[in-house]
Motif scaffolding. Structure first.
Motif, PDB file in Angstrom:
ATOM      1  N   PRO A 626      -8.446  89.777  68.088  1.00 63.32           N
ATOM      2  CA  PRO A 626      -8.674  90.676  69.233  1.00 63.32           C
ATOM      3  C   PRO A 626     -10.058  91.302  69.265  1.00 63.32           C
ATOM      4  CG  PRO A 626      -6.486  91.045  68.333  1.00 63.32           C
ATOM      5  CD  PRO A 626      -7.181  90.118  67.381  1.00 63.32           C
ATOM      6  N   SER A 627     -10.792  91.218  68.148  1.00 66.52           N
ATOM      7  CA  SER A 627     -12.150  91.766  68.110  1.00 66.52           C
ATOM      8  C   SER A 627     -13.218  90.759  68.531  1.00 66.52           C
ATOM      9  CB  SER A 627     -12.472  92.252  66.685  1.00 66.52           C
ATOM     10  OG  SER A 627     -11.654  93.339  66.322  1.00 66.52           O
ATOM     11  N   HIS A 628     -12.852  89.518  68.766  1.00 67.85           N
ATOM     12  CA  HIS A 628     -13.876  88.487  68.880  1.00 67.85           C
ATOM     13  C   HIS A 628     -14.792  88.626  70.099  1.00 67.85           C
ATOM     14  CE1 HIS A 628     -12.454  85.207  65.853  1.00 67.85           C
ATOM     15  NE2 HIS A 628     -12.682  86.378  65.299  1.00 67.85           N
ATOM     16  N   HIS A 629     -14.360  89.313  71.115  1.00 69.48           N
ATOM     17  CA  HIS A 629     -15.222  89.483  72.294  1.00 69.48           C
ATOM     18  C   HIS A 629     -16.055  90.760  72.226  1.00 69.48           C
ATOM     19  CE1 HIS A 629     -12.036  92.306  73.026  1.00 69.48           C
ATOM     20  NE2 HIS A 629     -12.682  92.800  74.063  1.00 69.48           N
ATOM     21  N   VAL A 630     -15.761  91.605  71.233  1.00 73.34           N
ATOM     22  CA  VAL A 630     -16.239  92.984  71.268  1.00 73.34           C
ATOM     23  C   VAL A 630     -17.759  93.081  71.230  1.00 73.34           C
ATOM     24  CG1 VAL A 630     -16.328  95.119  69.905  1.00 73.34           C
ATOM     25  CG2 VAL A 630     -14.121  94.044  70.413  1.00 73.34           C
ATOM     26  N   ALA A 631     -18.422  92.264  70.405  1.00 69.68           N
ATOM     27  CA  ALA A 631     -19.878  92.375  70.305  1.00 69.68           C
ATOM     28  C   ALA A 631     -20.552  92.105  71.638  1.00 69.68           C
ATOM     29  CB  ALA A 631     -20.397  91.405  69.251  1.00 69.68           C
ATOM     30  N   TYR A 632     -19.880  91.379  72.521  1.00 76.02           N
ATOM     31  CA  TYR A 632     -20.469  91.035  73.821  1.00 76.02           C
ATOM     32  C   TYR A 632     -20.235  92.114  74.875  1.00 76.02           C
ATOM     33  CZ  TYR A 632     -21.333  86.461  71.827  1.00 76.02           C
ATOM     34  OH  TYR A 632     -21.796  85.435  71.033  1.00 76.02           O
ATOM     35  N   ILE A 676     -19.523  78.766  66.436  1.00 76.46           N
ATOM     36  CA  ILE A 676     -20.217  77.707  67.174  1.00 76.46           C
ATOM     37  C   ILE A 676     -20.817  78.253  68.463  1.00 76.46           C
ATOM     38  CG2 ILE A 676     -19.875  75.530  68.428  1.00 76.46           C
ATOM     39  CD1 ILE A 676     -17.607  75.013  66.259  1.00 76.46           C
ATOM     40  N   PHE A 677     -19.980  78.904  69.269  1.00 77.66           N
ATOM     41  CA  PHE A 677     -20.485  79.467  70.526  1.00 77.66           C
ATOM     42  C   PHE A 677     -21.603  80.476  70.275  1.00 77.66           C
ATOM     43  CE2 PHE A 677     -16.563  78.167  72.961  1.00 77.66           C
ATOM     44  CZ  PHE A 677     -17.240  77.551  73.999  1.00 77.66           C
ATOM     45  N   SER A 678     -21.362  81.408  69.359  1.00 77.45           N
ATOM     46  CA  SER A 678     -22.333  82.480  69.146  1.00 77.45           C
ATOM     47  C   SER A 678     -23.641  81.938  68.583  1.00 77.45           C
ATOM     48  CB  SER A 678     -21.740  83.545  68.219  1.00 77.45           C
ATOM     49  OG  SER A 678     -20.635  84.191  68.848  1.00 77.45           O
ATOM     50  N   THR A 679     -23.567  80.910  67.769  1.00 80.76           N
ATOM     51  CA  THR A 679     -24.778  80.282  67.254  1.00 80.76           C
ATOM     52  C   THR A 679     -25.561  79.601  68.368  1.00 80.76           C
ATOM     53  OG1 THR A 679     -23.783  79.952  65.070  1.00 80.76           O
ATOM     54  CG2 THR A 679     -25.658  78.563  65.624  1.00 80.76           C
ATOM     55  N   LEU A 680     -24.851  79.041  69.334  1.00 84.56           N
ATOM     56  CA  LEU A 680     -25.511  78.384  70.462  1.00 84.56           C
ATOM     57  C   LEU A 680     -26.100  79.379  71.455  1.00 84.56           C
ATOM     58  CD1 LEU A 680     -22.985  75.486  71.198  1.00 84.56           C
ATOM     59  CD2 LEU A 680     -25.182  75.334  70.001  1.00 84.56           C
ATOM     60  N   GLY A 681     -25.607  80.634  71.437  1.00 85.71           N
ATOM     61  CA  GLY A 681     -26.211  81.663  72.278  1.00 85.71           C
ATOM     62  C   GLY A 681     -25.381  82.120  73.457  1.00 85.71           C
ATOM     63  N   PHE A 682     -24.116  81.707  73.539  1.00 86.59           N
ATOM     64  CA  PHE A 682     -23.247  82.160  74.633  1.00 86.59           C
ATOM     65  C   PHE A 682     -21.794  82.098  74.175  1.00 86.59           C
ATOM     66  CE2 PHE A 682     -24.259  77.691  75.152  1.00 86.59           C
ATOM     67  CZ  PHE A 682     -23.050  77.072  75.420  1.00 86.59           C
ATOM     68  N   GLY A 688     -10.558  81.835  81.495  1.00 86.79           N
ATOM     69  CA  GLY A 688     -10.055  81.959  82.856  1.00 86.79           C
ATOM     70  C   GLY A 688     -11.193  82.212  83.817  1.00 86.79           C
ATOM     71  N   SER A 689     -12.370  82.472  83.250  1.00 85.64           N
ATOM     72  CA  SER A 689     -13.600  82.610  84.021  1.00 85.64           C
ATOM     73  C   SER A 689     -14.540  81.491  83.608  1.00 85.64           C
ATOM     74  CB  SER A 689     -14.257  83.961  83.741  1.00 85.64           C
ATOM     75  OG  SER A 689     -15.595  83.993  84.209  1.00 85.64           O
ATOM     76  N   GLU A 690     -15.390  81.048  84.528  1.00 80.30           N
ATOM     77  CA  GLU A 690     -16.369  80.039  84.132  1.00 80.30           C
ATOM     78  C   GLU A 690     -17.653  80.669  83.620  1.00 80.30           C
ATOM     79  OE1 GLU A 690     -18.528  77.443  86.481  1.00 80.30           O
ATOM     80  OE2 GLU A 690     -18.509  78.620  88.318  1.00 80.30           O
ATOM     81  N   ASP A 691     -17.679  81.993  83.501  1.00 75.73           N
ATOM     82  CA  ASP A 691     -18.855  82.693  82.998  1.00 75.73           C
ATOM     83  C   ASP A 691     -18.817  82.823  81.483  1.00 75.73           C
ATOM     84  OD1 ASP A 691     -19.895  83.035  85.502  1.00 75.73           O
ATOM     85  OD2 ASP A 691     -19.143  85.080  85.745  1.00 75.73           O
ATOM     86  N   TYR A 692     -19.919  82.482  80.836  1.00 74.60           N
ATOM     87  CA  TYR A 692     -20.139  82.772  79.427  1.00 74.60           C
ATOM     88  C   TYR A 692     -21.093  83.961  79.335  1.00 74.60           C
ATOM     89  CZ  TYR A 692     -18.494  77.941  78.720  1.00 74.60           C
ATOM     90  OH  TYR A 692     -17.766  76.773  78.720  1.00 74.60           O
ATOM     91  N   GLN A 693     -20.826  84.857  78.401  1.00 78.19           N
ATOM     92  CA  GLN A 693     -21.747  85.952  78.143  1.00 78.19           C
ATOM     93  C   GLN A 693     -22.862  85.467  77.218  1.00 78.19           C
ATOM     94  OE1 GLN A 693     -21.865  89.079  79.466  1.00 78.19           O
ATOM     95  NE2 GLN A 693     -20.224  88.362  80.810  1.00 78.19           N
ATOM     96  N   LEU A 694     -24.101  85.787  77.573  1.00 78.78           N
ATOM     97  CA  LEU A 694     -25.231  85.392  76.754  1.00 78.78           C
ATOM     98  C   LEU A 694     -25.367  86.306  75.538  1.00 78.78           C
ATOM     99  CD1 LEU A 694     -27.932  84.621  79.484  1.00 78.78           C
ATOM    100  CD2 LEU A 694     -26.552  82.987  78.189  1.00 78.78           C
ATOM    101  N   GLY A 695     -25.759  85.693  74.421  1.00 77.88           N
ATOM    102  CA  GLY A 695     -25.961  86.456  73.198  1.00 77.88           C
ATOM    103  C   GLY A 695     -27.320  86.182  72.612  1.00 77.88           C
ATOM    104  N   THR A 740     -25.198  86.177  82.056  1.00 78.27           N
ATOM    105  CA  THR A 740     -24.167  85.154  81.981  1.00 78.27           C
ATOM    106  C   THR A 740     -24.740  83.771  82.252  1.00 78.27           C
ATOM    107  OG1 THR A 740     -23.604  85.486  84.319  1.00 78.27           O
ATOM    108  CG2 THR A 740     -22.327  86.736  82.682  1.00 78.27           C
ATOM    109  N   LEU A 741     -24.000  82.774  81.789  1.00 76.33           N
ATOM    110  CA  LEU A 741     -24.280  81.372  82.048  1.00 76.33           C
ATOM    111  C   LEU A 741     -22.996  80.741  82.550  1.00 76.33           C
ATOM    112  CD1 LEU A 741     -26.065  78.759  81.697  1.00 76.33           C
ATOM    113  CD2 LEU A 741     -25.126  78.628  79.368  1.00 76.33           C
ATOM    114  N   LYS A 742     -23.073  79.984  83.637  1.00 71.58           N
ATOM    115  CA  LYS A 742     -21.870  79.400  84.225  1.00 71.58           C
ATOM    116  C   LYS A 742     -21.559  78.045  83.606  1.00 71.58           C
ATOM    117  CE  LYS A 742     -21.618  81.752  88.656  1.00 71.58           C
ATOM    118  NZ  LYS A 742     -20.386  82.432  88.231  1.00 71.58           N
ATOM    119  N   HIS A 743     -20.273  77.784  83.426  1.00 72.22           N
ATOM    120  CA  HIS A 743     -19.807  76.501  82.921  1.00 72.22           C
ATOM    121  C   HIS A 743     -20.274  75.363  83.830  1.00 72.22           C
ATOM    122  CE1 HIS A 743     -17.006  73.902  80.671  1.00 72.22           C
ATOM    123  NE2 HIS A 743     -16.733  73.341  81.823  1.00 72.22           N
TER     124      HIS A 743
END
Length: 762
Positions: A626-632, A676-682, A688-695, A740-743
């Motif tokens: 449940p914490s995995h989205h928190v940093a974003y 994997i995602f966070s290392t790639l930068g998003f 349920g959304s096509e938006d990725y948060q940029l990191g 954000t970056l769109k899928h």
């Protein structure tokens, strides 16, 4: 002529460099996560394989007196790096789970006097287990090797999708044995076995099955086992005797008796070996029958020796790992990344025979037509990032997983999608109905290969099964009352998020009536928010908030794997609304900052046996999903640079290229998918959304090879340990002014460029 010679030499060197570069398995270390709480296994398997052939060092939760041993939690994968002995090699394992099961059909080679009990780690000589040293241990994708010191036997393992392949190199011995232990299992319950059966078909072929009642209530696995050469003799011991023995009284069953049946069976097969002689075993599994197991064995291994099978499986790994090709600052980063990708591609696992047959949730035999059927759905964990990762780089496979979920729903008497399922069983583990965001995410992102409207109907049905886990009260009151169900607050919040994701899929399909209904339900998180204290809080059926309440305690406070302080941030469907409810941006950022810096009382650790101090940062528990989205969440405030800062800090602290390098259970690949995602930068902040948060990307470059034939490149300028802040982002040369970056932009192919800096761009 000389120029032609140099040109040819250059071509050869470049070709050789290319081959080396494409050997992504060289960066995978399956031993990462095998110490402490990672709960990974080091053995051999192919991507998403039905067989995970791996050593077990210990598994039992009960001592000889039947007393429960809580320390068994560390044996969810059967192997702990610090253990001095190996019990044997079993064919099925979970990767990174917090619950134990499987460990089917243990094989152990021995020499000398026959012993049919495993003995103890303190006294290995009291049984068939053996001491081993990591100096003689090798773990690679689809290959495992170790020397069993007590018997001087070299053990080597490899696999196909449905077959485990063993190769044992023996010393000279007149008393060499292969033990087949059907009692063995990775237990969470005493007496898990219901029944086992072994049939000696001839002097090289053995068939049988095992039925268990463990975490999965009714699980049956069939096998076919072939030796590379005939055995001299065989026998078995039934460690649980029964009063009815009429059948056996007519025969001498003490030696070479071809049928073995009972709850607690251990069999042995005896050989005479010369020094350096090898005995091979091919051990095929089936969910349906011994006949299908034998067909699987013939179809997947005929005409191939051990090395051919090993290479074929490693070629599969190179192909799958090559879907994302990265350039990093150092080898350690490459090892971290490709081991994470390896762990992400271990499960869900194939669950059907080569002919498409599998046992369904109704315990009948079904046939997968036009898709591969999968099992091992740890959805409370994997909906967050693992399945979104599949939607990006494994969309065909993810579509098959969704078809598997839909088949499960049709076979369910409740007509519910999976919650936590494996091997034709629903375990009902954890909370929420998280097949829904997996399916919704796929629909929103345009995945094909399944009927989207049928899938949405299955989601709606699942979200309205009133007798499931407080859902009736949730539908009536808009929250799960604390006096109705435990974990009432977190369950309410998870339902609300699932409802939101369902609404997004309905909108994508133009079903606006469904969209309106579930968007309204998605706001139910507000019904467990106590504005007087600024946190989520258990609420009773009469509408009042529970008086006795501790913000930091994880025990009995209405939350699963969390406390009010950290779980109150779980509103990924409406972060702006959550920020307003918590007093506005300034107060919210202060709260978020404190999460990473506060000091937890010792009671927190005493109450939560699955958390170590190594796995947390303040009150941020990365090992609890449940914490995995928190940093974003900082991206939704005026301080997005703190997302960049926190992400890079978590990557560094929670993931190391070491046996204890995971800060929590990998949970069927979810921890790895976050990396994997966070290392790639998003990051897929809200499936349920096509938006990725940029990191903040932690590599120099990455190329994603997409299944539509396009490539998407991530190019990072000024990368470095201090340059964690993003000063500028360009997508195909154009400035990105959003966070954000769109899928859909990724699927078009192209390049995103991050310009990094040592100071935040405020």
């Amino acid at each position: 002529m000389k120029n032609r010679f140099y040109l040819c030499s250059l071509v050869i060197l470049l070709a050789q460099a290319g081959v080396a570069q494409d050997q992504w398995i060289q960066y995978v270390n399956p031993l990462i996560g095998t110490r402490k709480m990672g709960h990974t296994f080091p053995g051999a398997t192919v991507p998403f394989g039905a067989v995970q052939l791996s050593p077990d060092t210990d598994t039992l939760p009960y001592d000889v007196n039947g007393t429960y041993n809580a320390g068994v939690y560390k044996y969810c994968a059967g192997y702990q790096y610090d253990d001095p002995t190996i019990v044997g090699f079993s064919h099925t394992h979970f990767s990174g789970t917090g619950h134990s099961d499987l460990g089917d059909f243990l094989i152990m080679p021995t020499t000398g006097a026959l012993q049919l009990n495993p003995g103890t780690a303190a006294d290995p000589g009291s049984g068939y287990r053996s001491r081993f040293r990591h100096a003689t241990e090798t773990a690679e994708p689809n290959y495992y090797k170790v020397r069993l010191d007590d018997n001087n036997i070299l053990a080597e393992l490899t696999t196909t999708t449905r077959v485990g392949v063993h190769r044992y190199t023996f010393p000279q011995s007149d008393d060499a044995h292969i033990i087949l232990d059907l009692m063995h299992g990775i237990y969470n319950y005493a007496d898990k076995n219901v029944w086992t059966f072994v049939r000696v078909e001839n002097d090289t072929l053995i068939t049988g099955f095992k039925q268990t009642n463990g975490w999965a209530r009714t699980r049956t696995v069939y096998f076919a086992m072939v030796f590379s050469r005939p055995f001299r003799s065989y026998g078995f011991t039934n460690f649980k005797n029964y009063p009815y023995k009429g059948f056996y009284k007519r025969f001498d069953q003490t030696k070479n008796f071809p049928e073995m049946a009972g709850e607690q069976i251990r069999a042995h097969f005896d050989f005479k070996t010369n020094a350096g002689e090898q005995i091979g075993i091919r051990f095929a599994l089936s969910p349906v029958s011994t006949g299908n197991a034998l067909e699987n064995l013939l179809a997947e291994t005929s005409g191939q020796d051990f090395e051919m099978i090993r290479k074929k499986g490693q070629d599969q790994w190179n192909k799958e790992l090559g879907r994302i090709r990265i350039e990093a600052q150092d080898r350690e980063s490459l090892v971290n990344f490709y081991t994470a990708l390896y762990h992400a591609f271990l499960s869900p696992t194939v669950y059907m025979d080569g002919n498409g047959e599998y046992k369904g949730l109704d315990q009948n035999v079904h046939k997968a037509s036009g898709f591969t059927n999968y099992t091992t759905f740890s959805l409370w964990d994997t909906y967050r990032a693992l399945h979104p990762l599949f939607s990006l780089v494994q969309p065909r496979r993810n579509s098959d997983m969704i078809r598997s979920m839909l088949a499960h729903q049709q076979q369910s008497v409740h007509k519910m999608l999976p919650v936590w399922s494996h091997y034709a069983n629903e375990n009902w583990c954890m909370s929420g109905y998280h097949s829904v965001p997996v399916i919704a995410d796929a629909i929103v992102k345009g995945l094909t290969g399944f009927d989207a409207n049928q899938a949405l109907d299955a989601c709606i049905q699942t979200a309205n099964v009133g007798y499931y886990d407080g859902l009736e009260a949730y539908l009536q009151k808009g929250y799960v009352p604390d006096d109705v169900r435990p974990n009432s607050v977190s369950t309410t919040m998870e339902y609300a998020f699932d409802d939101w994701s369902l609404a997004q899929a309905a909108k994508k399909l133009g079903r606006m009536d469904v969209y309106e209904t579930f968007m309204k339900r998605s706001q139910n998180w507000k019904n467990v928010f106590d504005a007087s204290i600024g946190y989520m809080r258990p609420r009773l059926s009469d509408g009042t908030f529970r008086k006795a309440f501790d913000l930091l305690s994880t025990h009995g406070q209405g939350f699963i794997e969390g406390n009010a302080w950290n779980f109150s941030l779980f509103v990924p469907q409406d972060p702006e609304g959550m920020i307003r409810a918590m007093g506005g941006e300034k107060r919210f950022v202060s709260h978020l900052d404190s999460l990473f810096t506060m000091h937890l009382p010792d009671l927190f650790f005493e109450e939560t046996e699955d958390i170590t101090r190594d796995g947390i940062i303040g009150n941020y528990v990365h090992g609890n999903e449940p914490s995995h989205h928190v940093a974003y969440l900082y991206n939704f405030t005026g301080q997005p640079w703190k997302t960049q800062e926190r992400v890079r800090m978590i990557l560094k602290k929670q993931y190391q290229p070491a046996v204890d390098g995971l800060g929590g259970n990998d949970d069927c690949g979810q921890m790895s998918a976050w990396y994997i995602f966070s290392t790639l930068g998003f990051y897929p902040f809200a499936p349920g959304s096509e938006d990725y948060q940029l990191g903040s990307p932690a590599i120099k470059k990455a190329v994603l090879t997409l299944e539509n034939g396009k490539t998407f490149t991530i190019d990072v300028k000024n990368q470095g340990a201090r340059n964690v802040y993003v000063s500028k982002v360009l997508l195909n040369g154009q400035p990105v002014n959003k966070r954000t970056l769109k899928h859909s932009d990724i699927l078009k192919g192209g390049i995103i460029q991050f310009i990094m800096a040592a100071r935040p761009a405020k």
